[in-house]
Design a protein around this motif. Structure first.
Motif, PDB file in Angstrom:
ATOM      1  N   LEU A 100      -7.652  -5.418   4.764  1.00  0.00           N
ATOM      2  CA  LEU A 100      -6.998  -6.566   4.133  1.00  0.00           C
ATOM      3  C   LEU A 100      -5.500  -6.500   4.415  1.00  0.00           C
ATOM      4  O   LEU A 100      -5.006  -5.547   5.014  1.00  0.00           O
ATOM      5  CB  LEU A 100      -7.285  -6.615   2.624  1.00  0.00           C
ATOM      6  N   GLU A 101      -4.805  -7.534   3.979  1.00  0.00           N
ATOM      7  CA  GLU A 101      -3.369  -7.644   4.229  1.00  0.00           C
ATOM      8  C   GLU A 101      -2.617  -7.811   2.913  1.00  0.00           C
ATOM      9  O   GLU A 101      -3.110  -8.460   1.985  1.00  0.00           O
ATOM     10  CB  GLU A 101      -3.091  -8.851   5.133  1.00  0.00           C
ATOM     11  N   ILE A 102      -1.449  -7.223   2.828  1.00  0.00           N
ATOM     12  CA  ILE A 102      -0.489  -7.535   1.771  1.00  0.00           C
ATOM     13  C   ILE A 102       0.585  -8.405   2.406  1.00  0.00           C
ATOM     14  O   ILE A 102       1.202  -8.007   3.397  1.00  0.00           O
ATOM     15  CB  ILE A 102       0.143  -6.268   1.167  1.00  0.00           C
ATOM     16  N   GLY A 103       0.779  -9.600   1.862  1.00  0.00           N
ATOM     17  CA  GLY A 103       1.740 -10.505   2.475  1.00  0.00           C
ATOM     18  C   GLY A 103       2.155 -11.616   1.544  1.00  0.00           C
ATOM     19  O   GLY A 103       1.951 -11.541   0.329  1.00  0.00           O
ATOM     20  N   ALA A 104       2.731 -12.676   2.140  1.00  0.00           N
ATOM     21  CA  ALA A 104       3.283 -13.795   1.373  1.00  0.00           C
ATOM     22  C   ALA A 104       4.202 -13.265   0.280  1.00  0.00           C
ATOM     23  O   ALA A 104       4.167 -13.706  -0.871  1.00  0.00           O
ATOM     24  CB  ALA A 104       2.170 -14.667   0.798  1.00  0.00           C
ATOM     25  N   SER A 105       5.029 -12.289   0.648  1.00  0.00           N
ATOM     26  CA  SER A 105       5.895 -11.590  -0.304  1.00  0.00           C
ATOM     27  C   SER A 105       7.272 -12.234  -0.358  1.00  0.00           C
ATOM     28  O   SER A 105       7.915 -12.396   0.676  1.00  0.00           O
ATOM     29  CB  SER A 105       6.054 -10.119   0.106  1.00  0.00           C
ATOM     30  N   LEU A 127      -0.822  -1.538  -3.110  1.00  0.00           N
ATOM     31  CA  LEU A 127      -1.419  -0.512  -2.245  1.00  0.00           C
ATOM     32  C   LEU A 127      -2.368   0.385  -3.043  1.00  0.00           C
ATOM     33  O   LEU A 127      -3.477   0.704  -2.576  1.00  0.00           O
ATOM     34  CB  LEU A 127      -0.325   0.319  -1.585  1.00  0.00           C
ATOM     35  N   LYS A 128      -1.963   0.792  -4.216  1.00  0.00           N
ATOM     36  CA  LYS A 128      -2.820   1.634  -5.056  1.00  0.00           C
ATOM     37  C   LYS A 128      -4.122   0.893  -5.393  1.00  0.00           C
ATOM     38  O   LYS A 128      -5.215   1.483  -5.343  1.00  0.00           O
ATOM     39  CB  LYS A 128      -2.069   2.031  -6.329  1.00  0.00           C
ATOM     40  N   HIS A 129      -4.005  -0.370  -5.730  1.00  0.00           N
ATOM     41  CA  HIS A 129      -5.181  -1.192  -6.025  1.00  0.00           C
ATOM     42  C   HIS A 129      -6.072  -1.316  -4.793  1.00  0.00           C
ATOM     43  O   HIS A 129      -7.307  -1.167  -4.885  1.00  0.00           O
ATOM     44  CB  HIS A 129      -4.709  -2.570  -6.495  1.00  0.00           C
ATOM     45  N   ALA A 130      -5.465  -1.546  -3.626  1.00  0.00           N
ATOM     46  CA  ALA A 130      -6.239  -1.734  -2.400  1.00  0.00           C
ATOM     47  C   ALA A 130      -7.010  -0.476  -2.015  1.00  0.00           C
ATOM     48  O   ALA A 130      -8.198  -0.528  -1.675  1.00  0.00           O
ATOM     49  CB  ALA A 130      -5.314  -2.157  -1.255  1.00  0.00           C
ATOM     50  N   PHE A 131      -6.351   0.663  -2.069  1.00  0.00           N
ATOM     51  CA  PHE A 131      -6.998   1.900  -1.631  1.00  0.00           C
ATOM     52  C   PHE A 131      -7.896   2.531  -2.696  1.00  0.00           C
ATOM     53  O   PHE A 131      -8.963   3.063  -2.372  1.00  0.00           O
ATOM     54  CB  PHE A 131      -5.945   2.914  -1.182  1.00  0.00           C
ATOM     55  N   VAL A 189      -4.742  -1.250   5.321  1.00  0.00           N
ATOM     56  CA  VAL A 189      -3.943  -2.327   4.738  1.00  0.00           C
ATOM     57  C   VAL A 189      -2.907  -2.734   5.774  1.00  0.00           C
ATOM     58  O   VAL A 189      -2.172  -1.902   6.302  1.00  0.00           O
ATOM     59  CB  VAL A 189      -3.250  -1.887   3.436  1.00  0.00           C
ATOM     60  N   GLU A 190      -2.858  -4.025   6.062  1.00  0.00           N
ATOM     61  CA  GLU A 190      -1.982  -4.563   7.097  1.00  0.00           C
ATOM     62  C   GLU A 190      -0.809  -5.311   6.486  1.00  0.00           C
ATOM     63  O   GLU A 190      -0.889  -5.818   5.358  1.00  0.00           O
ATOM     64  CB  GLU A 190      -2.746  -5.548   8.001  1.00  0.00           C
ATOM     65  N   PHE A 191       0.247  -5.400   7.256  1.00  0.00           N
ATOM     66  CA  PHE A 191       1.406  -6.234   6.940  1.00  0.00           C
ATOM     67  C   PHE A 191       1.843  -6.882   8.251  1.00  0.00           C
ATOM     68  O   PHE A 191       1.711  -6.281   9.319  1.00  0.00           O
ATOM     69  CB  PHE A 191       2.583  -5.383   6.431  1.00  0.00           C
ATOM     70  N   LYS A 192       2.377  -8.098   8.153  1.00  0.00           N
ATOM     71  CA  LYS A 192       2.988  -8.688   9.343  1.00  0.00           C
ATOM     72  C   LYS A 192       4.210  -9.484   8.930  1.00  0.00           C
ATOM     73  O   LYS A 192       4.294  -9.988   7.801  1.00  0.00           O
ATOM     74  CB  LYS A 192       2.009  -9.567  10.130  1.00  0.00           C
TER      75      LYS A 192
END
Length: 202
Positions: A97-102, A122-126, A134-137
């Motif tokens: 998944l990705e963390i974004g729209a920050s 990140l803690k929630h994702a992992f 976990v991706e970021f762009k």
């Protein structure tokens, strides 16, 4: 439950509180979103109330449909809404998944809010969603965001050229970063040390 059902939940640590986006958040979000500096490297522009209404309604629709988990970030020191961040690009079969729209309002930049919000997600994702990657762009031109991603322990992977259109017609080169499950214990240790202090050149 699937990621679409389980990604959005209440998250907090000593510094920030993240709550899933809901309709009553509209005016609190508007109060910090009407700043053109926020949207310089975004694929959307919020320049007036009409833009904001379209932006908020789109975010809420994506959230309700389970395509994204849109979070409202609150600074626990002041209790105020600071901005927003999302979990998106769910590829549950591949545990990716990705963390974004920050984005953050101007009063909350450089205060550690971004650092601690990303730590919470990140803690929630992992640890809850059990993601493997976990991706970021970000825009290759967004040097501040790139520095921030390096500072939280994300690995720069490369640039996808001419990735998408930006407002005004520019074609954006997107630079990708990631954190892997095997790296999470060391990254968490780094994050728990707190944000890196700014230098004179930062």
């Amino acid at each position: 439950m699937s990621w679409a059902e389980n990604a959005a939940t209440f998250l907090k640590n000593d510094h920030v509180m993240l709550t899933p986006l809901s309709a009553p958040d509209r005016e609190d979000i508007r109060a910090v979103a009407m700043d053109p500096d926020i949207w310089r490297y975004f694929t959307v522009t919020v320049g007036d109330d009409a833009d904001f209404e379209k932006f908020f309604d789109s975010n809420l629709a994506e959230h309700r449909a389970g395509r994204r988990a849109v979070y409202v970030i609150r600074d626990r020191k002041t209790g105020k809404v600071a901005g927003s961040m999302s979990l998106l690009s769910f590829a549950e079969k591949d545990r990716r998944l990705e963390i974004g729209a920050s984005w953050l309002g101007k009063d909350f930049r450089g205060q550690g809010v971004n650092h601690w919000a990303k730590y919470a997600l990140l803690k929630h994702a992992f640890e809850t969603l059990e993601a493997e990657r976990v991706e970021f762009k970000t825009d290759v031109l967004n040097l501040q965001a790139r520095k921030g991603l390096a500072n939280i322990g994300a690995t720069e992977e490369g640039v996808l050229r001419s990735f998408n259109y930006m407002p005004g017609g520019r074609r954006r080169d997107a630079v990708f970063y990631s954190i892997l499950r095997a790296e999470w214990p060391q990254v968490e240790k780094l994050l728990l040390e707190g944000p890196k202090p700014k230098t004179a050149s930062a």
